[in-house]
Design a protein around this motif. Sequence first.
Motif, PDB file in Angstrom:
ATOM      1  N   LEU A  52       0.706  -1.299  -0.080  1.00 12.69           N
ATOM      2  CA  LEU A  52      -0.028   0.076  -0.025  1.00 12.69           C
ATOM      3  C   LEU A  52       0.853   1.331  -0.248  1.00 12.69           C
ATOM      4  CD1 LEU A  52      -2.960  -0.757   2.246  1.00 12.69           C
ATOM      5  CD2 LEU A  52      -2.489  -1.049  -0.031  1.00 12.69           C
ATOM      6  N   ALA A  53       2.208   1.192   0.350  1.00 16.47           N
ATOM      7  CA  ALA A  53       2.869   2.527   0.296  1.00 16.47           C
ATOM      8  C   ALA A  53       4.327   2.296  -0.135  1.00 16.47           C
ATOM      9  CB  ALA A  53       3.201   2.975   1.650  1.00 16.47           C
ATOM     10  N   SER A  54       4.670   1.340  -1.220  1.00 23.73           N
ATOM     11  CA  SER A  54       6.155   1.010  -1.636  1.00 23.73           C
ATOM     12  C   SER A  54       6.500   1.549  -2.952  1.00 23.73           C
ATOM     13  CB  SER A  54       6.143  -0.593  -1.677  1.00 23.73           C
ATOM     14  OG  SER A  54       5.131  -1.031  -2.674  1.00 23.73           O
ATOM     15  N   HIS A  55       5.252   1.968  -3.895  1.00 18.57           N
ATOM     16  CA  HIS A  55       5.633   3.015  -4.929  1.00 18.57           C
ATOM     17  C   HIS A  55       4.466   4.044  -4.803  1.00 18.57           C
ATOM     18  CE1 HIS A  55       6.664   3.673  -8.835  1.00 18.57           C
ATOM     19  NE2 HIS A  55       5.505   3.501  -9.337  1.00 18.57           N
ATOM     20  N   ASN A  56       3.439   3.614  -5.309  1.00 15.46           N
ATOM     21  CA  ASN A  56       2.175   4.768  -5.033  1.00 15.46           C
ATOM     22  C   ASN A  56       1.665   4.608  -3.593  1.00 15.46           C
ATOM     23  OD1 ASN A  56       2.681   5.694  -7.874  1.00 15.46           O
ATOM     24  ND2 ASN A  56       1.221   3.878  -8.578  1.00 15.46           N
ATOM     25  N   ARG A  57       1.179   5.679  -3.037  1.00 19.32           N
ATOM     26  CA  ARG A  57       0.614   5.712  -1.679  1.00 19.32           C
ATOM     27  C   ARG A  57      -1.041   5.665  -1.692  1.00 19.32           C
ATOM     28  NH1 ARG A  57      -1.117   9.697   2.191  1.00 19.32           N
ATOM     29  NH2 ARG A  57      -1.101  11.381   0.580  1.00 19.32           N
ATOM     30  N   PHE A  58      -1.301   4.317  -1.236  1.00 20.96           N
ATOM     31  CA  PHE A  58      -2.918   4.106  -0.893  1.00 20.96           C
ATOM     32  C   PHE A  58      -3.118   4.932   0.576  1.00 20.96           C
ATOM     33  CE2 PHE A  58      -2.394   1.160  -4.035  1.00 20.96           C
ATOM     34  CZ  PHE A  58      -3.655   0.570  -4.510  1.00 20.96           C
ATOM     35  N   ARG A  66     -13.401  12.617  -0.725  1.00 24.26           N
ATOM     36  CA  ARG A  66     -14.279  12.719  -1.643  1.00 24.26           C
ATOM     37  C   ARG A  66     -14.055  13.885  -2.609  1.00 24.26           C
ATOM     38  NH1 ARG A  66     -20.465  11.987  -0.549  1.00 24.26           N
ATOM     39  NH2 ARG A  66     -20.338  11.761  -2.805  1.00 24.26           N
ATOM     40  N   SER A  67     -13.852  13.867  -3.909  1.00 18.34           N
ATOM     41  CA  SER A  67     -13.845  14.985  -4.501  1.00 18.34           C
ATOM     42  C   SER A  67     -14.652  14.566  -5.790  1.00 18.34           C
ATOM     43  CB  SER A  67     -12.371  15.255  -4.824  1.00 18.34           C
ATOM     44  OG  SER A  67     -12.255  16.456  -5.891  1.00 18.34           O
ATOM     45  N   ASP A  68     -15.187  15.675  -6.593  1.00 23.31           N
ATOM     46  CA  ASP A  68     -15.923  15.427  -7.971  1.00 23.31           C
ATOM     47  C   ASP A  68     -16.809  14.152  -7.883  1.00 23.31           C
ATOM     48  OD1 ASP A  68     -14.270  17.509  -8.696  1.00 23.31           O
ATOM     49  OD2 ASP A  68     -12.785  16.345  -9.626  1.00 23.31           O
ATOM     50  N   GLY A  69     -17.295  13.944  -6.860  1.00 19.49           N
ATOM     51  CA  GLY A  69     -18.403  12.937  -6.816  1.00 19.49           C
ATOM     52  C   GLY A  69     -17.606  11.418  -6.619  1.00 19.49           C
ATOM     53  N   ARG A  70     -16.248  11.375  -6.366  1.00 18.24           N
ATOM     54  CA  ARG A  70     -15.579  10.128  -6.108  1.00 18.24           C
ATOM     55  C   ARG A  70     -14.931   9.991  -4.971  1.00 18.24           C
ATOM     56  NH1 ARG A  70     -15.012  12.635 -11.178  1.00 18.24           N
ATOM     57  NH2 ARG A  70     -15.638  11.300 -13.067  1.00 18.24           N
ATOM     58  N   ILE A  71     -14.505   8.603  -4.588  1.00 15.12           N
ATOM     59  CA  ILE A  71     -13.713   8.333  -3.396  1.00 15.12           C
ATOM     60  C   ILE A  71     -12.274   8.287  -3.918  1.00 15.12           C
ATOM     61  CG2 ILE A  71     -13.188   6.878  -1.767  1.00 15.12           C
ATOM     62  CD1 ILE A  71     -16.060   6.027  -1.515  1.00 15.12           C
ATOM     63  N   ILE A  72     -11.559   9.230  -3.483  1.00 11.47           N
ATOM     64  CA  ILE A  72     -10.181   9.081  -3.856  1.00 11.47           C
ATOM     65  C   ILE A  72      -9.389   8.349  -2.859  1.00 11.47           C
ATOM     66  CG2 ILE A  72      -7.852  10.481  -4.327  1.00 11.47           C
ATOM     67  CD1 ILE A  72      -9.721  12.658  -5.222  1.00 11.47           C
ATOM     68  N   PHE A  73      -8.485   7.107  -3.412  1.00 13.59           N
ATOM     69  CA  PHE A  73      -8.285   6.194  -2.595  1.00 13.59           C
ATOM     70  C   PHE A  73      -6.578   6.135  -2.626  1.00 13.59           C
ATOM     71  CE2 PHE A  73      -9.761   3.970  -6.208  1.00 13.59           C
ATOM     72  CZ  PHE A  73      -8.526   3.083  -6.708  1.00 13.59           C
ATOM     73  N   CYS A  74      -6.062   6.617  -3.837  1.00 14.26           N
ATOM     74  CA  CYS A  74      -4.582   6.453  -4.058  1.00 14.26           C
ATOM     75  C   CYS A  74      -4.002   7.558  -4.614  1.00 14.26           C
ATOM     76  CB  CYS A  74      -4.241   5.057  -4.954  1.00 14.26           C
ATOM     77  SG  CYS A  74      -2.531   4.519  -5.064  1.00 14.26           S
ATOM     78  N   GLU A  75      -2.427   7.899  -4.191  1.00 11.90           N
ATOM     79  CA  GLU A  75      -2.082   9.010  -4.955  1.00 11.90           C
ATOM     80  C   GLU A  75      -0.626   8.395  -5.526  1.00 11.90           C
ATOM     81  OE1 GLU A  75      -0.582  13.633  -3.693  1.00 11.90           O
ATOM     82  OE2 GLU A  75      -0.242  11.911  -2.246  1.00 11.90           O
ATOM     83  N   GLU A  76      -0.273   8.889  -6.872  1.00 13.26           N
ATOM     84  CA  GLU A  76       0.864   8.429  -7.549  1.00 13.26           C
ATOM     85  C   GLU A  76       2.068   9.281  -6.724  1.00 13.26           C
ATOM     86  OE1 GLU A  76       4.083   9.076 -10.567  1.00 13.26           O
ATOM     87  OE2 GLU A  76       3.207  10.663  -9.577  1.00 13.26           O
ATOM     88  N   ASN A  77       3.132   8.434  -6.839  1.00 14.09           N
ATOM     89  CA  ASN A  77       4.351   8.642  -5.910  1.00 14.09           C
ATOM     90  C   ASN A  77       4.932  10.091  -6.081  1.00 14.09           C
ATOM     91  OD1 ASN A  77       6.704   8.427  -7.858  1.00 14.09           O
ATOM     92  ND2 ASN A  77       5.456   6.513  -8.231  1.00 14.09           N
ATOM     93  N   GLN A  78       4.525  10.892  -7.325  1.00 12.98           N
ATOM     94  CA  GLN A  78       5.248  11.966  -7.457  1.00 12.98           C
ATOM     95  C   GLN A  78       4.026  13.018  -7.318  1.00 12.98           C
ATOM     96  OE1 GLN A  78       7.881  12.538 -10.894  1.00 12.98           O
ATOM     97  NE2 GLN A  78       8.897  10.627 -10.234  1.00 12.98           N
ATOM     98  N   GLY A  79       2.885  12.501  -7.087  1.00 13.65           N
ATOM     99  CA  GLY A  79       1.670  13.626  -7.064  1.00 13.65           C
ATOM    100  C   GLY A  79       1.124  14.096  -8.106  1.00 13.65           C
ATOM    101  N   VAL A  80       1.541  13.579  -9.519  1.00 14.04           N
ATOM    102  CA  VAL A  80       0.830  13.862 -10.614  1.00 14.04           C
ATOM    103  C   VAL A  80      -0.425  13.332 -11.126  1.00 14.04           C
ATOM    104  CG1 VAL A  80       3.403  14.204 -11.668  1.00 14.04           C
ATOM    105  CG2 VAL A  80       1.944  12.015 -11.995  1.00 14.04           C
ATOM    106  N   CYS A  81      -0.855  12.427 -10.132  1.00 19.27           N
ATOM    107  CA  CYS A  81      -2.366  12.102 -10.525  1.00 19.27           C
ATOM    108  C   CYS A  81      -2.908  11.212  -9.105  1.00 19.27           C
ATOM    109  CB  CYS A  81      -2.478  10.994 -11.675  1.00 19.27           C
ATOM    110  SG  CYS A  81      -1.493   9.563 -11.587  1.00 19.27           S
ATOM    111  N   VAL A  82      -4.175  11.215  -9.200  1.00 14.76           N
ATOM    112  CA  VAL A  82      -4.663  10.287  -7.955  1.00 14.76           C
ATOM    113  C   VAL A  82      -5.443   9.072  -8.812  1.00 14.76           C
ATOM    114  CG1 VAL A  82      -4.477  12.118  -6.386  1.00 14.76           C
ATOM    115  CG2 VAL A  82      -6.424  11.813  -7.916  1.00 14.76           C
TER     116      VAL A  82
END
Length: 201
Positions: A52-58, A66-82
């Motif tokens: 859950l945290a070795s590459h991207n971060r869950f 919650r954002s844009d009607g979605r549950i956000i559950f993971c972030e890319e390791n450099q923060g460029v996407c979720v």
Amino acid sequence: MSFVGLFERLYERHPVGVAEPELAEAEARLGVAVPPPLRELHLACGREPCVLASHNRFFSPRALERSDGRIIFCEENQGVCVWGCSPGDEDPLAEVGNVLRDDTLEWHSEQAPLSRFLAIQLYLQTAWGGFEHAGDLQDPDLVMSRIESEWEEVVRHQDLTIYWKPGALITALDGQPFLTGAARTEGGFVRLLGDLGFELL
């Protein structure tokens, strides 16, 4: 295969998950139910940073957003996407939200239901950080036929392919002239990957 079964297949031990009350608190805070595949992942492996945290971060249940009607559950390791999903369905599509310059999110489908996407991520997180012993192989053309015949293909999604043998994974990205390999133990790396020409980093 359940997330417990998948984790046991990779790490040869039982995973540690979160307790049900943590998910109940998250649902009360979010105002919606956590989709069943994401709930199962946290109950199975929620205390396992190797997946859950070795590459991207869950996000832990208490950090789910919650954002844009979605549950956000993971972030890319450099923060460029979720990554997120719409609540309400038993197995919604996984979606990737690219972070734009104004910090808004541009959403696209991952072309996979959440259950399959999370299983792919368990393999990928293990291959790219969960297994500590890793290396690469340049110009792999000479051994690809061996890999394809001797290793089990466990992931084929978009440009990503992952092969598995007990204790080791090989990752290939379309268009890249190299493979990455990772093993649970150093001895496993030498035995399973060194034989193919992988060099330990």
